[in-house]
Design a protein around this motif. Structure first.
Motif, PDB file in Angstrom:
ATOM      1  N   LEU A 118       0.581  -1.231   0.115  1.00  0.00           N
ATOM      2  CA  LEU A 118       0.357  -0.047  -0.114  1.00  0.00           C
ATOM      3  C   LEU A 118       0.676   1.265   0.127  1.00  0.00           C
ATOM      4  CD1 LEU A 118      -2.788   1.446   0.210  1.00  0.00           C
ATOM      5  CD2 LEU A 118      -2.455   0.899   2.746  1.00  0.00           C
ATOM      6  N   PHE A 119       1.804   1.356   1.045  1.00  0.00           N
ATOM      7  CA  PHE A 119       2.575   2.603   1.083  1.00  0.00           C
ATOM      8  C   PHE A 119       3.637   2.766  -0.340  1.00  0.00           C
ATOM      9  CE2 PHE A 119       1.308   2.005   5.593  1.00  0.00           C
ATOM     10  CZ  PHE A 119       0.784   3.033   5.727  1.00  0.00           C
ATOM     11  N   THR A 120       4.104   1.484  -0.623  1.00  0.00           N
ATOM     12  CA  THR A 120       4.890   1.691  -1.982  1.00  0.00           C
ATOM     13  C   THR A 120       3.995   1.939  -3.102  1.00  0.00           C
ATOM     14  OG1 THR A 120       6.176  -0.399  -1.042  1.00  0.00           O
ATOM     15  CG2 THR A 120       6.516   0.192  -3.367  1.00  0.00           C
ATOM     16  N   ALA A 121       2.964   1.728  -3.287  1.00  0.00           N
ATOM     17  CA  ALA A 121       2.073   2.073  -4.416  1.00  0.00           C
ATOM     18  C   ALA A 121       1.554   3.285  -4.224  1.00  0.00           C
ATOM     19  CB  ALA A 121       1.076   1.166  -4.569  1.00  0.00           C
ATOM     20  N   SER A 175       5.666   6.051  -2.575  1.00  0.00           N
ATOM     21  CA  SER A 175       6.625   6.149  -3.269  1.00  0.00           C
ATOM     22  C   SER A 175       6.733   7.077  -4.399  1.00  0.00           C
ATOM     23  CB  SER A 175       7.228   4.849  -3.649  1.00  0.00           C
ATOM     24  OG  SER A 175       6.404   4.084  -4.840  1.00  0.00           O
ATOM     25  N   SER A 176       8.023   7.526  -4.946  1.00  0.00           N
ATOM     26  CA  SER A 176       8.195   8.326  -5.998  1.00  0.00           C
ATOM     27  C   SER A 176       7.630   7.719  -7.300  1.00  0.00           C
ATOM     28  CB  SER A 176       9.558   8.659  -6.214  1.00  0.00           C
ATOM     29  OG  SER A 176      10.734   7.596  -6.120  1.00  0.00           O
ATOM     30  N   ARG A 177       7.721   6.121  -7.300  1.00  0.00           N
ATOM     31  CA  ARG A 177       7.412   5.742  -8.541  1.00  0.00           C
ATOM     32  C   ARG A 177       5.811   5.673  -8.878  1.00  0.00           C
ATOM     33  NH1 ARG A 177      11.188   2.581  -5.804  1.00  0.00           N
ATOM     34  NH2 ARG A 177       9.573   1.341  -5.172  1.00  0.00           N
ATOM     35  N   SER A 178       5.293   6.068  -7.886  1.00  0.00           N
ATOM     36  CA  SER A 178       3.764   5.868  -7.982  1.00  0.00           C
ATOM     37  C   SER A 178       3.030   7.239  -8.605  1.00  0.00           C
ATOM     38  CB  SER A 178       3.083   5.618  -6.510  1.00  0.00           C
ATOM     39  OG  SER A 178       3.243   6.758  -5.774  1.00  0.00           O
ATOM     40  N   ALA A 190      13.986  10.975  -3.105  1.00  0.00           N
ATOM     41  CA  ALA A 190      14.376   9.823  -2.270  1.00  0.00           C
ATOM     42  C   ALA A 190      13.640  10.070  -0.991  1.00  0.00           C
ATOM     43  CB  ALA A 190      15.791  10.267  -2.078  1.00  0.00           C
ATOM     44  N   THR A 191      13.209  11.324  -0.721  1.00  0.00           N
ATOM     45  CA  THR A 191      12.330  11.787   0.532  1.00  0.00           C
ATOM     46  C   THR A 191      11.152  10.827   0.403  1.00  0.00           C
ATOM     47  OG1 THR A 191      13.299  13.862   0.433  1.00  0.00           O
ATOM     48  CG2 THR A 191      11.308  13.560   1.992  1.00  0.00           C
ATOM     49  N   LEU A 192      10.487  10.917  -0.742  1.00  0.00           N
ATOM     50  CA  LEU A 192       9.107  10.081  -0.813  1.00  0.00           C
ATOM     51  C   LEU A 192       9.426   8.563  -0.529  1.00  0.00           C
ATOM     52  CD1 LEU A 192       7.286  11.835  -3.641  1.00  0.00           C
ATOM     53  CD2 LEU A 192       6.862  11.902  -1.223  1.00  0.00           C
ATOM     54  N   ASP A 193      10.506   7.872  -1.058  1.00  0.00           N
ATOM     55  CA  ASP A 193      10.848   6.606  -0.894  1.00  0.00           C
ATOM     56  C   ASP A 193      11.046   6.057   0.737  1.00  0.00           C
ATOM     57  OD1 ASP A 193      10.453   6.027  -3.597  1.00  0.00           O
ATOM     58  OD2 ASP A 193      12.632   6.418  -4.225  1.00  0.00           O
ATOM     59  N   GLN A 194      11.787   7.176   1.177  1.00  0.00           N
ATOM     60  CA  GLN A 194      12.103   6.804   2.513  1.00  0.00           C
ATOM     61  C   GLN A 194      11.039   6.836   3.197  1.00  0.00           C
ATOM     62  OE1 GLN A 194      15.065   9.813   3.595  1.00  0.00           O
ATOM     63  NE2 GLN A 194      16.513   9.122   2.227  1.00  0.00           N
TER      64      GLN A 194
END
Length: 821
Positions: free
Chosen positions: A469-472, A475-478, A493-497
């Protein structure tokens, strides 16, 4: 605790995480001595009870309980009294605060000799004091009553667990001995008679249902329930798959969310169908006092079957391997396909005799036999699953392919093998306990082992879902992450962290509930699992510091919301407001940097306040840190204070061209500890802020942003000085980068070494342009002098013994003399 009731609790914990759960049937190990709870509460306090009413209801409760039935009834009444006491305290807290505020406005009575006060104020203060004291006394008594009820409930739970542990450790005749079978033979007539009575009640109910007035309705209800449970589930699963493929983007979130939706839909549809059919049969008089309890157990077992089968089928995903959540090969998934049905079926079959024993009050021999069957059946099923998961060639795969390494399955992690070995050891221990006669303990351990596997599977799905859920989403790739980057200016990088941190926090919360469900004390029911989780959620102490999980999540939410709001405000200032003002860019950068520091401090303070850390504790921590600052953090504090001075006084600001010792470059950023200077070769030099405060700094652009170009040329004595001056002024005036005001000037500095020294001075808009303009002017001046046949002065050659050394022009270093061979 029975297997089905625990699985129902696991489903509620896993999919709802905090919703209320109905009290399940009695534990399997305790089913021999007591029936499921059916006692009615006769001492419930009224809805609008006073403290006196609640205290009277509490005093009427018996001091001791002899059986699990009595303990459950007392716990129910104590929980009701404690809930109403808490509600009373909550309802009186507001009026008590109002009375204290009104008394504070009136102030204290005058105590000085001879001082007087308005009688109305005195009378009003006296009335408010009486009301406040009475209300405060009621609140204190209600709080004390809530504490007493909680303490009594804890004592009852302890007594219940001790009784349960005593039953577990009781030794019965071993099934390997002759006494076990003789006891069953002796108790067989009485047990069969009880079963015949239950069967007669069931036949009477069926006879009522077969009557013409009820038959058609009941048959239609059965057909509708079967359609909802079977065809409805099949259609719902197909619809969910198509909806997920159409709505959700490809990725892991689609798989984990689909598993949760399928399991939830199966449980809801089957539960609704079973409850509705049970209600219809009850309305038409199909159930008697005993068969109604059995029917309720059947409803619970149907929910259990739906949950286990739905979870197993969704995890294995035989017909859609690409949607499979766990990383298991297709061959192993095919081998495990029947086991969700077997787990549900065997779990129901071993649970049903325990419920029947409780309903008909079966003999001790029947209870012991039920424990033996439960332990052996569940351990046999677990052993079969372990064998399926054990090492070996997948079905349909030749050994040569595995030996050659082509399409070899992934290597199994070492912890999986250790876990399977531990399960095998527990299964062997259970068999030893059965052989030794500790059948209640063996039955309980077998149920716990099965329960642990189902809970682990359910929470595995939730762990994956939280991560996906949080990855999708974050994250910056969503797509949502891309919107966050555009809206708030977050770095990828901030969003991925942030996605990793949020996923970790959610997993910690899920692990907290999983541990409570798995490591509950012996005899803990589903309701007690939620009660224990609620007690942990209200806070627990570590030393003198109290940790409240709710406060921790509140503090995290305040910190996230505060920093996002601060980022939005900073972005608005940088892009919208400050550019519309007359402030220079350096001042705008200083304002936003100071706002960032001040806002960050406020957000941290609010987060600590939400965590329950007051200002006094923060001051204590600061005083403790001051010792460390005095010894080891002097340089850091010095640079921090220097940075604040730079931002406030602004002797150096962003965009200035500074010279610090041998360093020369543009100030790009002033941080809390150091300042970044970009040099001429495009590299960045990081200078501590204290260097700008304690050392001499040359700011090329502080008061005047203009730059100066200086050119000195040596000419022979015979040169036409006026002609040279005109050519140099013409070259300076023709260059677009030279300012007209101040105007360029050419002066004759003097005669040095037999040459005329001409000096040209021109001004440019910025010191950063001086080097390029100087180079352009030199090219133009040299071309003009050559066209006018005005040569530059040639250095005088001084001949010395052994070679000639040219005389250097003033201001130049003499060239090195050639080496003599």
């Amino acid at each position: 605790m029975s297997l089905i009731s625990r699985c129902c609790a696991a489903f509620m914990l896993a999919l709802l995480l905090g919703s209320a759960c109905a009290q399940g049937p009695a534990p399997a190990a305790a089913a021999a001595s007591d029936a499921p709870a059916a006692a009615t509460d006769t001492t419930q306090a009224p809805a609008q009870a006073t403290v006196a009413d609640l205290r009277a209801a509490f005093a009427k409760l018996p001091a001791k309980a002899e059986s699990n039935e009595d303990i459950r009834s007392l716990l129910k009444q104590l929980n009701a009294i404690g809930t109403q006491a808490d509600a009373f305290v909550s309802s009186r807290s507001g009026p008590l605060a109002d009375l204290n505020a009104r008394l504070g406005e009136l102030g204290n009575a005058p105590t000085a000799p001879g001082s007087t006060e308005d009688p109305d104020i005195t009378r009003q203060r006296s009335t408010l004091l009486k009301e406040r004291n009475a209300l405060d006394a009621d609140v204190r008594l209600a709080k004390l009553l809530a504490v007493d009820a909680q303490q009594r409930g804890s004592d009852l739970l302890t007594q219940r667990r001790k009784l349960f542990e005593a039953q577990l450790t009781e030794r019965a005749p071993s099934p390997l001995g002759r006494e076990f079978w003789l006891d069953i033979r002796d108790a067989w007539p009485d047990d069969t008679a009880r079963l015949h009575a239950l069967g007669a009640e069931l036949r009477d109910g069926l006879a009522v249902v077969r009557q013409p007035a009820h038959r058609n309705t009941v048959l239609l209800s059965i057909a509708a329930a079967l359609l909802v449970a079977l065809l409805g589930n099949w259609l719902a699963e197909l619809g969910l798959v198509k909806l997920a493929a159409r709505v959700l983007p490809p990725g892991r979130l689609r798989r984990s969310l689909l598993v949760i939706c399928i399991v939830g839909t199966n449980v809801v549809l089957v539960g609704m169908a079973a409850q509705w059919l049970h209600a219809v049969l009850d309305t038409h008089g199909a159930w008697g006092p005993a068969t109604r309890k059995v029917a309720q157990a059947v409803v619970a077992s149907s929910i259990f079957i739906a949950f286990v089968v739905g979870l197993g089928r969704a995890l294995l995903s035989i017909h859609r391997p690409s949607w499979r959540l766990p990383p298991i090969p297709d061959a192993m998934a095919a081998r495990l396909a029947p086991y969700p049905w077997l787990i549900a079926l065997i779990g129901t079959l071993v649970w049903a005799p325990a419920q029947v024993n409780a309903v008909v009050d079966a003999s001790f021999a029947a209870v012991v036999a039920t424990h033996v069957v439960t332990a052996l059946a569940l351990t046999a099923l677990i052993a079969a699953i372990v064998l399926r998961l054990g090492p070996g060639q997948p079905a349909g795969r030749p050994a040569s392919s595995a030996e050659s390494g082509a399409d070899a399955p992934p290597e199994r992690p070492i912890w999986v093998g250790m876990l399977l070995s531990a399960v095998v050891v527990i299964v062997v221990v259970i068999w030893v306990l059965v052989a030794a006669g500790y059948v209640a303990m063996a039955s309980f351990l077998a149920g716990q082992l099965t329960w642990g596997g189902i809970v682990a599977a359910a929470f595995y799905v939730l762990f994956k879902f939280a991560d996906d859920l949080f990855t999708a989403v974050v994250s910056s790739r969503s797509s949502f992450g891309a919107r966050l980057q555009k809206s708030f200016g977050f770095a990828p990088a901030t969003l991925d962290q942030a996605a990793v941190v949020l996923s970790g926090l959610s997993r910690v919360a899920l692990f907290f509930y999983m541990v409570i469900a798995l490591v509950a004390p012996l005899g803990t029911s589903p309701g007690e699992v939620f009660q224990r989780s609620g007690q942990f959620g209200s806070g627990f102490k570590i030393g003198e510091f109290e940790l409240v999980p709710g406060a921790i999540f509140s503090a995290i939410g305040v910190a996230l919301g505060g920093f996002v709001a601060l980022r939005v405000l900073k972005r608005w200032l940088e892009q919208r407001y400050l550019p519309s003002t007359t402030l220079e860019p350096g001042m705008q950068s200083s304002i936003t940097t100071l706002l960032n520091y001040a806002g960050g401090i406020l957000v941290v303070a609010f987060a600590l306040s939400a965590l329950g850390i007051g200002i006094n504790r923060i001051a204590w921590v600061a005083s403790a840190l001051s010792v460390g600052i005095g010894f080891g953090l002097q340089a850091i504090v010095q640079n921090f204070i220097s940075g604040l001075i730079l931002l406030a006084e602004r002797p150096v600001k962003v965009g200035d061209w500074v010279v610090l010792g041998a360093t020369e470059g543009d100030v790009r950023r002033i941080n809390v500890r150091a300042t970044e200077i970009q040099l001429g070769d495009r590299s960045t030099l990081i200078v501590p802020n204290s260097e700008f405060i304690t050392k001499t700094v040359r700011n090329m652009t502080l008061a005047n942003a203009e730059g100066r170009v200086l050119i000195r040329l040596p000419m022979p004595l015979s040169t036409d000085a006026k002609k040279v001056r005109e050519l140099m002024l013409a070259a300076c005036g023709a260059h677009a980068g030279v300012l007209a005001t101040p105007a360029p000037s050419v002066t004759l500095e003097g005669i040095e070494g037999g040459t005329l020294i001409f000096q040209a001075i021109a001004y440019v808009p910025s010191p950063r342009l001086a080097g390029g303009v100087r180079s352009d002017l030199l090219f133009e001046i040299l071309d003009a002098l050559q066209a006018a046949d005005l040569p530059l002065s040639v250095p005088t050659m001084l001949v010395a013994p052994g070679g000639a050394t040219p005389m250097a022009t003033p201001g130049e270093s003499p060239p090195a003399a050639p080496l003599q061979s």
